[in-house]
Design a protein around this motif. Structure first.
Motif, short mmCIF file in Angstrom:
data_model
loop_
_atom_site.label_atom_id
_atom_site.label_comp_id
_atom_site.label_asym_id
_atom_site.label_seq_id
_atom_site.Cartn_x
_atom_site.Cartn_y
_atom_site.Cartn_z
N VAL B 122 -7.24 28.40 33.57
CA VAL B 122 -8.75 28.14 33.53
C VAL B 122 -9.10 28.74 34.98
N LEU B 123 -10.04 29.76 34.76
CA LEU B 123 -10.53 30.63 35.99
C LEU B 123 -11.71 29.76 36.52
N GLN B 124 -12.47 29.12 35.56
CA GLN B 124 -13.79 28.42 35.81
C GLN B 124 -13.86 27.28 34.83
N ALA B 125 -14.17 26.03 35.09
CA ALA B 125 -14.25 24.90 34.33
C ALA B 125 -15.59 24.40 34.28
N ASP B 126 -15.94 24.02 32.96
CA ASP B 126 -17.30 23.49 32.90
C ASP B 126 -17.26 22.63 31.44
N GLY B 127 -16.20 22.09 31.32
CA GLY B 127 -15.93 21.10 30.18
C GLY B 127 -15.36 21.96 28.99
N GLY B 128 -14.32 21.28 28.16
CA GLY B 128 -13.90 22.07 27.14
C GLY B 128 -12.86 23.05 27.45
N THR B 129 -11.99 22.85 28.34
CA THR B 129 -11.14 23.76 28.73
C THR B 129 -9.86 23.79 27.75
N ARG B 130 -9.58 22.74 27.17
CA ARG B 130 -8.29 22.53 26.51
C ARG B 130 -8.92 23.19 24.99
N THR B 131 -10.11 22.87 24.45
CA THR B 131 -10.35 23.71 23.18
C THR B 131 -10.58 24.94 23.19
N ALA B 132 -11.05 25.46 24.71
CA ALA B 132 -11.36 27.14 24.79
C ALA B 132 -9.95 27.55 24.52
N ALA B 133 -9.10 27.09 25.28
CA ALA B 133 -7.59 27.45 25.42
C ALA B 133 -6.86 27.78 24.32
N ILE B 134 -7.11 26.69 23.02
CA ILE B 134 -6.36 26.63 21.92
C ILE B 134 -6.99 27.78 21.18
N THR B 135 -8.35 27.92 21.21
CA THR B 135 -9.00 29.08 20.42
C THR B 135 -8.89 30.25 20.92
N GLY B 136 -8.74 30.44 22.10
CA GLY B 136 -8.37 31.62 22.77
C GLY B 136 -6.80 32.15 22.62
N ALA B 137 -6.21 31.02 22.56
CA ALA B 137 -4.37 31.28 22.51
C ALA B 137 -4.35 31.89 21.37
N PHE B 138 -4.90 31.33 20.19
CA PHE B 138 -4.59 32.01 19.10
C PHE B 138 -4.95 33.28 18.78
N VAL B 139 -6.13 33.79 19.60
CA VAL B 139 -6.37 35.10 19.25
C VAL B 139 -5.15 36.25 20.02
N ALA B 140 -4.83 35.45 21.18
CA ALA B 140 -3.67 36.30 22.08
C ALA B 140 -2.37 36.32 21.30
N ALA B 141 -2.10 34.96 20.69
CA ALA B 141 -0.95 35.18 19.62
C ALA B 141 -0.76 35.98 18.66
#
Lengths: 243, 243, 243, 243, 243, 243
Positions: B122-141
């Motif tokens: 997380v470079l910058q946090a404003d709520g929802g970091t884990r859901t953003a992480a899952i959504t982004g990690a799928f694209v990276a995968a």
């Protein structure tokens, strides 16, 4: 689809035999051995007349939990966390869940600036240790609060209602209440539900172990959980009536 | 009851602006910066041609995740986990959630004996970091898998479908989609939902921060999540179409 | 001897393209993304209104730094220090160097009893991360100090001058300014130089990776560093002029 | 400017009395007590017939160092690193420096697949412990290599030349060789220099403790270091001649 | 049964040559190198004008010990505890023993609210390091107390009498006093005995390494220990008479 | 001198009521709850078909022990070692003692290359936890060995005889057998004795908590211990006769 057959002829929506033994050990302000079938968890409540830094001077108290499993509580020995020098992610996840569940029924201002530590140690594991821990920790906490009231340290109870927990899951297509270890290992969907005595949700943690689950399956599982938790709350009340 | 007013005039069932930037860094097999409004998470996928001990010789691969937050991703600086020498329980809980979510859409046998590491920082946090992480990690995968296919290391994709996640919650009585930090801090009920592209549930983690929630409230929240995740999956697909 | 040919036709005494982006993240008092070619480091400055124990009651402030590298900032993934539970010796060496370099241009008495934390996190590595970190951290620190002045917390700046850093080295007999990763891996001598805006030395750390170096070689390298740092200070000034 | 007066009437460019005692302890393949005035460091060389993972199968050996300070080697007791459970950044920085310095004069291929561990433990500290450690560790390493040759394990020496180190600094405007503790505490610039017997540089680590230093000052300090290291190499040779 | 033959023709009830060198290092309030034959332990006593939390405000002081072994004090190099990040169980056991032994002869109230730290570091090991450490630490503690009296910080000595320690054991059927390493490795029974100058027991730690031992064997061993400790106390007194 | 009066009218040379419950938990190869009055320790024996590195390829097995105390086994809650990330010195000392005691009656060659792990976890503490642990661990180990014989994994028992342990001490001048907590806190001399079924000593650990003890006092204490351990061995035998 043929329904899954449970050990001991247990019905799909039936709890395992639950035993709640208060006063299991002598030193703690609350000490409860809770058994869900072969799962046995010792839950102690310890009162400490101070609060962690983030509550200091707030006038509020704190309720927190720690969870552990004896190395040979399980089928094969697991290594001792104290010897390895750290708690696993699973352990931390569970103890955070227990703590949140307990705080959901506590009025921290009414508790005053003191801490109730709930230690949940699994003596024997056969599935459902976290839900047994929550259900037993509530009874231990109630005993500790009753001692504070009896001693005059508290005028009224900071506990707003009961809290209990159960696991539900889908095994070979059959929705089941209160999974034991072999069912838990085989299930597609596993859900831990924590509810208040009033029938409202405190925590719902559902995980698809195999295939993702549908909204309809979730509704069936929540219904099973409501039934089971209602029964657990009744058992808590019966246990608390004994002196 | 008057509905809660969101910043920027956002509707209760509206996502924050979502941006998915592929190829954000150059070394990783997949590298995605995902932004949910002001929340920014860098998700990288790294392919390693070996598996952890519990998969050795199984013919199956492994998909795992780690999560971190830069010390000043937050309003006030939090201490650096590497300097303290341990990850918090929260960090471990989140990285276990991300790992399970990714594995839900992977056919580990089809992946072969290799590991995909997903690092979500997380470079910058404003709520929802884990859901953003899952959504982004799928694209990276997905990008990492595409490279394995392009190089001939894999003949077919081991990815069975999309996975994405969103938070929902009830703030001052209003059910809201995609909570930002100030909403998250004020909410009574907070739920993180992970779903597949087919609209089935992978994880549901609901927590009553204040009062316990009802079955009806839960249904409303799940409905909001379904809507949001549907939109996120569309955005993932659009991002993956760009070259 | 034929001179070593650099990628992109860069001259031996030429810096890579340097970009300094202020306000890269929103929460920190200073937040700078600095890029030396493909090397990208996020430097944040956080002000804390207290000091570590060794400064308590001294009337003086403290400036300190921490350094980290995202696991996939590098060609092959390196393990996460937070997960391993300790920082490497390399990490500690670098963060101590950054801290000393920053304190060299701070009047700690003029700062007052507060701490400025500089967090330097490498998003992408291609050689020279520690020198980019120092150069960027100075700009972040300047932004943080300007906020303290603007808010009235400080009447005058405790910063006595600029500080910046660059690496120099000898590769295949050719002295080079600002080594990128492939050059760094091949070099015989590697030197990191930190200087003030006035052109004086704060740190000189030269290491013979292969054969030991002569006094004459050292002089050439110091000359290159002086040139490069002069240019970096100019770039810092330009960046600080933008609002 | 009046020159700084040193204790015992020592000249600015004069080493403290240096004593090198070989065979100080009986078990190690090399065991040297080195004294720079009141600074006393025990350096042992241990031969191990295996290499760390990164050298396995390479045909090359490894030379590595560890550094420690007894808790009461210093004026006031410092806490024991083993009891605290971690080495300080300073300790790690020093042991990395010693290791690099030793490897600079070793032909690792000629050493064969074995490791030489150099343990440098400070029994008494009065400034210059890292430079004494390097100077003494070389002698211990030479003794260990001589044993390997005598036993037939090695046909020829993998040591390519001498290595020794000294500190230099500027105190109250006077450049000084071989700083003792009170001088080190008072100095503006502190530089540790490691050189080969051939007079080339292996490491130069200069730090401005107070004001930044000029190119001219650096030149004077390097000249002092060259003089001192030349003398240390002579003393190493004399010590190695004794049987 | 033929008696076991000891190295150097030592009699079964004879101590190794014992040397006690006071003032071995310069900074500590007490600094003693004690040698039992080839075993060499540096014992320093450091006075700190504060007490650990459990003694704060009690009016009493504290005496505590730490123990360490240099990595190459032994025949084969053992790994450095500071580098591994933890002390072994053996180390902790020994330092707790030394601490208890010292406190047995201290009147903590007479010491006042200050701490005496005893650091026992083994420079060279050949059996009996813990007993040498106790015997030497007493002398270092006495020197530190004498300095406190000389400076006026204490009016009278808080030391109530001498304490010293020795190992005894049965090797090949022969009871032996003061085991050296080869004897210790071969012994069936190993006993460490700590006694006061008055001939009373402070600690008796007997362990059957091979076959269990009888009451009669124990009596013989205790007799040997009484003889040896009597001689050690005489040696302590002689050492303390030297100025 | 008037003799010390014990709780419950217990005689000075009388054990507390001892209960040995075999099969207390279901998963372990041996599982024994042992109670010395209010002290309750759960001892499990786990068989693992491999050995630690130092026994690999030796043809010998290994027997080892770990010890823990539930946080609220004691009057006031003690912090959880797993949460703190390290075992105390006391814990390590005790588990090493249990391990040595068990190995004293095991023929490791006859055990074959397998490990028996003995986990001793204190559910409730009232003095004597380490001696109860040793006495109970022996019974658990015997059950585990019997299972190995029954399954054909072992042809004959590697156990050479019984081992049991008891504490003795002097309280207010009265020598007592089997100290409970209040006695232990008040005692001048505290001794833990481990003996074989044949009446020989495996371990004797005597500590003067207050004044040093005489040879005569030691003899009285050893006599008490012999009596108590004889009774414990009889109780072990009776427990092992039940099926």
């Amino acid at each position: 689809m043929t329904a899954f057959t449970r050990s001991g002829g247990r019905a799909a929506d039936q709890l395992r035999p639950v035993r709640i033994t208060r006063g299991f050990t002598i030193h703690a302000e609350g000490s409860v051995l809770i058994e869900f079938g072969q799962t046995r968890v010792l839950c102690t409540a310890s009162v400490e007349e101070k609060v962690p830094p983030h509550k200091k001077g707030s006038g509020e108290g704190w309720v927190t939990a720690e969870y552990g499993m004896l190395p040979r509580a399980t089928h094969t020995r697991s290594s001792r966390e104290a010897a390895k020098g750290k708690q696993t992610g699973r352990t931390q996840e569970i103890q955070r869940l227990i703590g949140r569940s307990m705080r959901a029924v506590f009025d921290l201002a009414a508790l005053g600036e003191r801490t109730i530590h709930l230690d949940c140690d699994v003596l024997q594991a056969d599935g459902g240790t976290r839900t047994a821990a929550i259900t037993g920790a509530f009874v231990a906490a109630q005993d500790a609060v009753d001692k504070l009231i009896a001693s005059g340290a508290l005028a009224a109870s900071p506990i707003k209602g009961h809290v209990a927990a159960i696991s539900v899951g889908i095994v070979e297509g059959t929705p089941l209440l209160d999974l034991e270890y072999t069912e838990d290992s085989a299930c597609d969907t596993d859900m831990n539900v924590v509810m208040t005595g009033a029938g409202h949700f405190v925590e719902v943690q559902g995980t698809a172990e195999g295939v993702a689950f549908t909204r309809e399956e979730m509704n069936i599982l929540l219904g099973l959980a409501e039934k089971g938790i209602g029964e657990l709350v009744t058992l808590q009340k019966q246990a608390l009536l004994e002196s």
